[in-house]
Design a protein around this motif. Structure first.
Motif, PDB file in Angstrom:
ATOM      1  N   SER A 132      60.436  80.890  43.207  1.00  0.00           N
ATOM      2  CA  SER A 132      60.989  81.235  41.889  1.00  0.00           C
ATOM      3  C   SER A 132      61.309  79.980  41.084  1.00  0.00           C
ATOM      4  O   SER A 132      61.031  79.909  39.883  1.00  0.00           O
ATOM      5  N   VAL A 133      61.882  78.989  41.765  1.00  0.00           N
ATOM      6  CA  VAL A 133      62.231  77.732  41.091  1.00  0.00           C
ATOM      7  C   VAL A 133      60.969  77.013  40.634  1.00  0.00           C
ATOM      8  O   VAL A 133      60.879  76.551  39.492  1.00  0.00           O
ATOM      9  N   LYS A 134      59.980  76.919  41.517  1.00  0.00           N
ATOM     10  CA  LYS A 134      58.731  76.239  41.151  1.00  0.00           C
ATOM     11  C   LYS A 134      58.035  76.948  39.995  1.00  0.00           C
ATOM     12  O   LYS A 134      57.546  76.309  39.067  1.00  0.00           O
ATOM     13  N   LYS A 135      57.985  78.267  40.062  1.00  0.00           N
ATOM     14  CA  LYS A 135      57.316  79.037  39.009  1.00  0.00           C
ATOM     15  C   LYS A 135      58.016  78.822  37.671  1.00  0.00           C
ATOM     16  O   LYS A 135      57.372  78.585  36.648  1.00  0.00           O
ATOM     17  N   ALA A 136      59.350  78.883  37.678  1.00  0.00           N
ATOM     18  CA  ALA A 136      60.108  78.678  36.444  1.00  0.00           C
ATOM     19  C   ALA A 136      59.906  77.263  35.906  1.00  0.00           C
ATOM     20  O   ALA A 136      59.726  77.069  34.701  1.00  0.00           O
ATOM     21  N   ALA A 137      59.917  76.277  36.804  1.00  0.00           N
ATOM     22  CA  ALA A 137      59.709  74.888  36.377  1.00  0.00           C
ATOM     23  C   ALA A 137      58.317  74.721  35.785  1.00  0.00           C
ATOM     24  O   ALA A 137      58.143  74.045  34.772  1.00  0.00           O
ATOM     25  N   GLY A 138      57.335  75.356  36.405  1.00  0.00           N
ATOM     26  CA  GLY A 138      55.977  75.288  35.882  1.00  0.00           C
ATOM     27  C   GLY A 138      55.850  75.934  34.518  1.00  0.00           C
ATOM     28  O   GLY A 138      55.141  75.431  33.642  1.00  0.00           O
ATOM     29  N   GLU A 139      56.561  77.039  34.329  1.00  0.00           N
ATOM     30  CA  GLU A 139      56.532  77.700  33.028  1.00  0.00           C
ATOM     31  C   GLU A 139      57.194  76.836  31.958  1.00  0.00           C
ATOM     32  O   GLU A 139      56.708  76.744  30.833  1.00  0.00           O
ATOM     33  N   LEU A 140      58.308  76.210  32.316  1.00  0.00           N
ATOM     34  CA  LEU A 140      59.022  75.367  31.352  1.00  0.00           C
ATOM     35  C   LEU A 140      58.235  74.127  30.956  1.00  0.00           C
ATOM     36  O   LEU A 140      58.282  73.695  29.806  1.00  0.00           O
ATOM     37  N   THR A 141      57.516  73.554  31.920  1.00  0.00           N
ATOM     38  CA  THR A 141      56.801  72.304  31.652  1.00  0.00           C
ATOM     39  C   THR A 141      55.338  72.520  31.284  1.00  0.00           C
ATOM     40  O   THR A 141      54.657  71.570  30.917  1.00  0.00           O
ATOM     41  N   GLY A 142      54.873  73.758  31.405  1.00  0.00           N
ATOM     42  CA  GLY A 142      53.470  74.023  31.133  1.00  0.00           C
ATOM     43  C   GLY A 142      52.549  73.580  32.252  1.00  0.00           C
ATOM     44  O   GLY A 142      51.342  73.457  32.059  1.00  0.00           O
ATOM     45  N   ASP A 143      53.107  73.353  33.424  1.00  0.00           N
ATOM     46  CA  ASP A 143      52.337  72.894  34.576  1.00  0.00           C
ATOM     47  C   ASP A 143      51.808  74.112  35.347  1.00  0.00           C
ATOM     48  O   ASP A 143      52.529  74.738  36.116  1.00  0.00           O
ATOM     49  N   GLU A 144      50.558  74.440  35.114  1.00  0.00           N
ATOM     50  CA  GLU A 144      49.951  75.618  35.751  1.00  0.00           C
ATOM     51  C   GLU A 144      49.887  75.477  37.271  1.00  0.00           C
ATOM     52  O   GLU A 144      50.044  76.449  37.992  1.00  0.00           O
ATOM     53  N   GLY A 145      49.654  74.260  37.756  1.00  0.00           N
ATOM     54  CA  GLY A 145      49.600  74.032  39.201  1.00  0.00           C
ATOM     55  C   GLY A 145      50.931  74.343  39.862  1.00  0.00           C
ATOM     56  O   GLY A 145      50.979  75.009  40.897  1.00  0.00           O
ATOM     57  N   LEU A 146      52.013  73.890  39.270  1.00  0.00           N
ATOM     58  CA  LEU A 146      53.344  74.143  39.814  1.00  0.00           C
ATOM     59  C   LEU A 146      53.675  75.631  39.735  1.00  0.00           C
ATOM     60  O   LEU A 146      54.249  76.200  40.664  1.00  0.00           O
ATOM     61  N   LYS A 147      53.289  76.253  38.652  1.00  0.00           N
ATOM     62  CA  LYS A 147      53.525  77.688  38.492  1.00  0.00           C
ATOM     63  C   LYS A 147      52.773  78.469  39.570  1.00  0.00           C
ATOM     64  O   LYS A 147      53.323  79.387  40.181  1.00  0.00           O
ATOM     65  N   ASN A 148      51.545  78.066  39.841  1.00  0.00           N
ATOM     66  CA  ASN A 148      50.768  78.729  40.892  1.00  0.00           C
ATOM     67  C   ASN A 148      51.343  78.478  42.277  1.00  0.00           C
ATOM     68  O   ASN A 148      51.350  79.381  43.117  1.00  0.00           O
ATOM     69  N   GLU A 149      51.827  77.256  42.523  1.00  0.00           N
ATOM     70  CA  GLU A 149      52.490  76.973  43.803  1.00  0.00           C
ATOM     71  C   GLU A 149      53.682  77.904  43.990  1.00  0.00           C
ATOM     72  O   GLU A 149      53.938  78.402  45.090  1.00  0.00           O
ATOM     73  N   GLY A 150      54.418  78.118  42.914  1.00  0.00           N
ATOM     74  CA  GLY A 150      55.563  79.023  42.978  1.00  0.00           C
ATOM     75  C   GLY A 150      55.147  80.436  43.332  1.00  0.00           C
ATOM     76  O   GLY A 150      55.794  81.095  44.149  1.00  0.00           O
TER      77      GLY A 150
END
Length: 59
Positions: free
Chosen positions: A13-31
């Motif tokens: 959940s944290v990774k997905k939210a961080a990816g959404e906030l930063t626009g980092d699709e890789g981090l969002k997918n990891e989440g």
């Protein structure tokens, strides 16, 4: 203590939210992957508990 996947779901959940906030699709997918792993671990743990209960019920 059995790993019920709670930590993986929280981490995801944290990774997905961080990816959404930063626009980092890789981090969002990891989440998403971490959350999925956590859910799977939880289901496996549930099934193991049910099986143990069934096996010990007859004793």
């Amino acid at each position: 203590m059995a790993d019920d996947g709670t930590a993986d779901r929280a981490k995801g959940s944290v990774k997905k939210a961080a990816g959404e906030l930063t626009g980092d699709e890789g981090l969002k997918n990891e989440g998403r992957v971490d959350k999925g792993e956590g859910k799977l671990k939880g289901k496996v743990d549930e099934a193991a508990d049910k099986l143990k209960h069934l096996l010990h019920r007859d004793r």
